[in-house]
Design an enzyme around this catalytic site. Structure first.
Site, mmCIF file in Angstrom:
data_model
loop_
_atom_site.group_PDB
_atom_site.id
_atom_site.type_symbol
_atom_site.label_atom_id
_atom_site.label_comp_id
_atom_site.label_asym_id
_atom_site.label_seq_id
_atom_site.Cartn_x
_atom_site.Cartn_y
_atom_site.Cartn_z
ATOM 1 N N LYS A 170 65.422 9.510 64.629
ATOM 2 C CA LYS A 170 64.885 10.854 64.342
ATOM 3 C C LYS A 170 65.311 11.204 62.927
ATOM 4 C CE LYS A 170 64.620 14.431 67.149
ATOM 5 N NZ LYS A 170 63.191 14.681 67.353
HETATM 6 N N1 PMP Z 1 58.673 11.512 70.221
HETATM 7 C C1 PMP Z 1 58.963 12.137 69.076
HETATM 8 C C2 PMP Z 1 58.337 11.672 67.811
HETATM 9 C C3 PMP Z 1 59.857 13.220 69.075
HETATM 10 O O1 PMP Z 1 60.131 13.873 67.950
HETATM 11 C C4 PMP Z 1 60.414 13.657 70.292
HETATM 12 C C5 PMP Z 1 61.350 14.835 70.314
HETATM 13 N N2 PMP Z 1 62.663 14.460 70.065
HETATM 14 C C6 PMP Z 1 60.087 12.958 71.474
HETATM 15 C C7 PMP Z 1 59.214 11.897 71.390
HETATM 16 C C8 PMP Z 1 60.689 13.346 72.784
HETATM 17 O O2 PMP Z 1 62.049 12.998 72.806
HETATM 18 P P1 PMP Z 1 63.106 13.837 73.643
HETATM 19 O O3 PMP Z 1 62.656 13.816 75.049
HETATM 20 O O4 PMP Z 1 64.386 13.119 73.452
HETATM 21 O O5 PMP Z 1 63.113 15.206 73.082
#
Ligand code: PMP
Length: 310
Positions: A161
């Site tokens: 991220k």
């Molecule tokens: N894909 C992307 C590109 C994201 O930014 C997120 C948000 N973090 C997710 C998927 C979902 O991840 P999470 O369930 O850990 O929030």
């Protein structure tokens, strides 16, 4: 809508007033995107606010940073960051909130070499309702397949991220909004369905639930992992396998998962109704179980929660 400000933001071990939480215009993060972040939620429970999957989120923050030296030189341990998150929620007196830790480069040298700069870390919290709208959780959203591909494995590592990489997601999001959709689904460089712009995707057809494998480029979503667990506990078969564009048109149900979006049904893909065009039975089941779990109502999933006042 005005930003739902909280009182304080934690910056490098100290609380500063919300309006004073600023950085210098010449930090390399603003110019080149050097930074890693997390999105986390705390839910209101009978025992006060509880952070959903706190340790996995903090671990992912540190894993993201490892890909991008010198961001890996975070001057705090994961346990200290987890404690600081809980403290920030207490200081701001939230019942529930969204939590945004961010590791970025401080004011140092300018240029494409980030190595002389020093990482800094901040944690902000604010009260944030549903990301795609209250109605979306019940009725579902309309999506398109983006003309922008999800960043490739050898372009910008999709497993992290990273602040700068989100320009890719934002382009796809703006494309969807301008075309009258709520969200974009992004394909990998190879043309397989990867994910939404900030959500993972699950597709259900003939009773089988499929979500794209991480090798097709989606982020390893923490909600994705929790949903796979819930679906399997409920007796559903879940496969991590390629999904192609036509699978979206032929699906009985589709839903998106993410910290911000929680579990959001998809009711339409490029003008084609998904299933009956309403929230389907599997989506309803997983959504209900998930919301009960994160609000502390299910003993089976109590390990997912870190209570802030304990
Ligand atoms: N894909 C992307 C590109 C994201 O930014 C997120 C948000 N973090 C997710 C998927 C979902 O991840 P999470 O369930 O850990 O929030």
């Amino acid at each position: 809508m005005p930003f739902p400000k909280a009182d304080k933001i934690w910056m490098d071990g100290e609380f500063v007033d919300w309006d004073d939480a600023t950085v210098h215009i010449l930090t390399p993060t603003i110019h080149y995107g050097w930074g890693v972040f997390e999105g986390i939620r705390a839910y209101a429970t009978d025992r006060g606010p509880a952070v959903f999957q706190l340790d996995p989120h903090v671990e992912r923050l540190f894993r993201s940073a490892r890909i991008y030296p010198p961001l890996d030189e975070i001057p705090f341990t994961p346990a200290q960051v987890a404690d600081a998150i809980r403290e920030t929620i207490r200081v701001n007196q939230h019942d529930s909130c969204y939590i945004r830790p961010v590791v970025y480069l401080g004011y140092g040298e300018m240029g494409l070499n980030p190595l002389p700069s020093t990482p800094r870390i901040a944690i902000a919290t604010w009260e944030w309702g549903t990301y795609l709208g209250e109605e979306a959780l019940e009725k579902g959203v309309k999506v398109m397949v983006s003309s922008y591909r999800r960043i490739g494995k050898n372009t910008i590592p999709p497993a992290s991220k990273t602040n700068g990489q989100y320009i890719n997601s934002s382009l796809a999001k703006v494309e969807a909004l301008r075309a009258g959709y709520d969200e974009s689904i992004m394909l990998s460089e190879d043309g397989y369905v990867a994910e939404g712009t900030g959500e993972n995707i699950f597709v259900i057809q003939d009773g089988v639930v499929t979500t794209p494998p991480l090798s097709d480029g989606p982020l390893g979503g923490i909600t994705r992992g929790s949903c796979i667990q819930v679906l399997r506990d409920l007796g559903h078969e879940v496969r991590e396998d390629h999904v192609v564009r036509t699978d979206l048109f032929l699906a009985d149900e589709i839903f998106l998962t993410g910290t911000a979006a929680e579990i959001t049904p998809v009711r339409e893909v490029e003008g084609r109704q998904v299933g009956t065009g309403t929230r389907g039975p599997v989506t309803t089941e997983v959504q209900t179980t998930f919301m009960d779990a994160v609000t502390g109502k299910l003993d089976q999933y109590k390990d997912w929660l870190s209570y802030v006042n304990d």
